[in-house]
Design an enzyme around this catalytic site. Structure first.
Site, PDB file in Angstrom:
ATOM      1  N   LYS A 288      23.349   9.938  -9.596  1.00 41.30           N
ATOM      2  CA  LYS A 288      23.206  11.395  -9.671  1.00 41.30           C
ATOM      3  C   LYS A 288      22.850  11.741 -11.118  1.00 41.30           C
ATOM      4  O   LYS A 288      23.543  11.331 -12.046  1.00 41.30           O
ATOM      5  CB  LYS A 288      24.538  12.068  -9.275  1.00 41.30           C
ATOM      6  N   HIS A 289      21.760  12.461 -11.300  1.00 38.35           N
ATOM      7  CA  HIS A 289      21.294  12.846 -12.637  1.00 38.35           C
ATOM      8  C   HIS A 289      21.187  11.638 -13.561  1.00 38.35           C
ATOM      9  O   HIS A 289      21.634  11.654 -14.707  1.00 38.35           O
ATOM     10  CB  HIS A 289      22.206  13.914 -13.240  1.00 38.35           C
ATOM     11  N   ASN A 431      27.933   8.201 -24.551  1.00 35.89           N
ATOM     12  CA  ASN A 431      28.862   7.073 -24.591  1.00 35.89           C
ATOM     13  C   ASN A 431      29.322   6.730 -23.175  1.00 35.89           C
ATOM     14  O   ASN A 431      29.580   7.629 -22.381  1.00 35.89           O
ATOM     15  CB  ASN A 431      30.072   7.411 -25.450  1.00 35.89           C
ATOM     16  N   HIS A 530      20.366   6.348 -24.088  1.00 32.20           N
ATOM     17  CA  HIS A 530      20.393   7.766 -24.431  1.00 32.20           C
ATOM     18  C   HIS A 530      19.534   8.579 -23.479  1.00 32.20           C
ATOM     19  O   HIS A 530      18.665   8.046 -22.813  1.00 32.20           O
ATOM     20  CB  HIS A 530      19.902   7.978 -25.867  1.00 32.20           C
TER      21      HIS A 530
END
Length: 530
Positions: A288-289, A431, A530
């Site tokens: 998800k996302h 993180n 990232h």
């Protein structure tokens, strides 16, 4: 720079009287040539293209009949001649150009249909250096660029769809319009740019040059989209030549058109599941996302899905399901009980596909296989005014790569859990903290600004869904800068920790692990995302 000459405006309508055709891909060639011949167009061609047209019983001139020079140097020199390029570049209504054409017997060429030597597919086939170089086209790009520059008078086509547009225009109006010729010119320059990008990229790879002075990226439009990440943004999807197995190569068996976010998330899901080889057993990832809600292995694909779903059934709603092996009916039935945007798998059996047809909006993609996670390649990220390039993250760990830094060494089961958790953490936005046990994620903490919060959030999610972290492994994709994140994980119930190490406070973190009886290993490898 050259000053713009005082040419008369290009006419809107141009009749096609002579066409130069030279193609490596001969799909639809004879039919198109026959249509042009029936319209009274003189055909000029080269080599194998000329033979194919002539063998169909059509009148066609060899290029040497125009130039007065034979094809030579193993075909390297045949169209690089003033008769050819003068016929392409001559501005018909400019007196000086017309005089030069008349003086040197240069006839106008009104249509060029050229597709290039198959350099991209030759390289993809694993051809040797000399064969690849021989498949670098020179005359083709030169003719395309000449014709495109003089689009005021010349229509240039580089693929069958372009030529069909020209034929349709000729059938409808007996001529090409300036607007059509301008569109074709734009496509032609894009094609030669992509071709040169493939060649320059190949040379950089041959030389081992990871950062060449100039880098070009080329892609072919695969899909335009209603909007991008948000409704006010425009978007499109482009496919690289010879793309890596995945979303770009997938076949959509059913469902609505893929959106920008669907493609982004499905790519993340499939790249994660590619870490789990089918021969090692069934595995499932739910995304998800672009972050995993749950990842698990199982005795069956159905069990793997159920275990992945158990990690976070709330977030899985509206998510992406990626499977590492052929989708079967039992798994399909379970997947369809939860609202899912996309399911992607190497294949799907007929019974599974039949079940999906009852949910017509759910997108089902099959790829024919999994990408090799160790396959070399690069990834791109745009920034304002440029882009970043890096090699694909192919970090993989084996038990022998782990360095035990605590007084207690991990058990074999803990090692398996740690490696599983670290593999998943590689695909979680930083993180990242992942708790896992027995081939199942129990809690995932993603994208926090500090590692302690990631550890806490992952534990809270496990508690929300009744998952016990006692005896679990905890993976951190980067080092713990302070002991607080590790203490959070220990308090949640984990007994083994895997992390890269390398912090100035490593000794403090190791002491905290020893104090709590944890086993901890350093990987020496960071897997930020990232």
């Amino acid at each position: 720079m050259p000053a713009a000459p005082d040419f008369p405006p290009a006419p809107d309508k141009i009749q096609i009287r002579r066409a130069l055709i030279s193609v490596s891909d001969k799909t639809g060639l004879v039919e198109a040539a026959r249509t042009l011949a029936d319209m009274g167009v003189e055909l000029v061609s080269t080599g194998g293209t000329r033979k194919a047209i002539a063998d169909a019983g059509l009148a066609v001139k060899d290029i040497s009949e125009l130039t007065g020079f034979p094809e030579m140097m193993d075909g390297r020199v045949k169209t690089l001649h003033p008769i050819v390029h003068g016929g392409l570049l001559g501005v018909r209504d400019a007196p000086e150009h017309k005089a030069a054409m008349d003086a040197h017997g240069i006839g106008a060429i009104d249509l060029v249909y050229v597709n290039l030597y198959p350099f991209e597919s030759t390289v993809a086939s694993g051809a040797d250096y000399e064969t690849a170089v021989e498949n670098i086209d020179i005359g083709g790009p030169a003719m395309i660029r000449s014709a495109a520059k003089n689009h005021g008078y010349v229509a240039v086509c580089t693929e069958p769809a372009d030529l069909q547009e020209v034929l349709d225009a000729l059938k409808a109006a007996g001529a090409t319009s300036f607007e059509l010729r301008k569109r074709l010119a734009a496509r032609a320059y894009a094609r030669t740019a992509a071709y040169d990008a493939a060649i320059s990229g190949w040379f950089a790879a041959q030389l081992g040059d990871d950062a060449p002075r100039r880098m070009s990226i080329a892609g072919e439009l695969a899909q335009t989209m209603r909007y991008g990440e948000n409704p006010h943004q425009k978007a499109a999807f482009y496919r690289f030549p010879n793309p890596r197995t995945g979303v770009a190569t997938a076949r959509q068996l059913q469902g609505k058109e893929l959106s920008y976010n669907n493609i982004n998330d499905t790519d993340a899901a499939f790249e994660l599941i590619a870490e789990f080889a089918p021969e090692a057993g069934p595995a499932c990832a739910i995304i998800k996302h672009a972050n995993p809600c749950g990842v698990a292995t199982g005795a069956s694909l159905k069990e793997a899905y159920e275990r992945a779903l158990a990690c976070d059934p709330t977030s899985a709603f509206g998510g992406i399901v990626a499977l590492n092996s052929k989708l079967d009916a039992a798994t399909a039935e379970q997947v369809l009980e939860v609202f899912t945007e996309v399911v992607i798998a190497p294949d799907a059996d007929e019974d599974a596909v039949a079940l999906f047809r009852k949910k017509k909006n759910v997108r089902l993609l099959v790829t024919g296989g999994l990408p090799d996670p160790l396959q070399p390649g690069v990834t791109f990220k745009s920034v304002s005014g440029g882009f970043l390039v890096q090699s694909r993250d192919d970090a993989r760990l084996a038990p022998a790569d782990l360095k035990v830094v605590t007084k207690r060494a991990p058990t074999d089961a803990e090692v398996r859990d740690m490696l599983f958790a670290f593999t998943v953490a590689k695909h979680v936005k930083s993180n990242a903290i992942v708790y896992a046990k027995a081939g199942q994620t129990l809690g995932v903490g993603a994208g926090q600004m500090n590692r302690k919060d990631s550890a806490r959030i992952a534990a809270l999610r496990a508690a929300d869904f009744g998952l016990d972290l006692t005896g679990s492994a905890c993976a951190s994709e980067a080092f713990f800068p302070f002991a607080d994140g590790l203490i959070q994980a220990a308090d949640a119930g984990c007994t083994a920790v895997i992390q890269p190490g390398g912090s100035v406070r490593d000794e403090e973190v190791i002491a905290a692990a020893d104090e709590r009886g944890l086993a901890m290993v350093f990987t020496g490898v960071r897997v930020f995302r990232h």
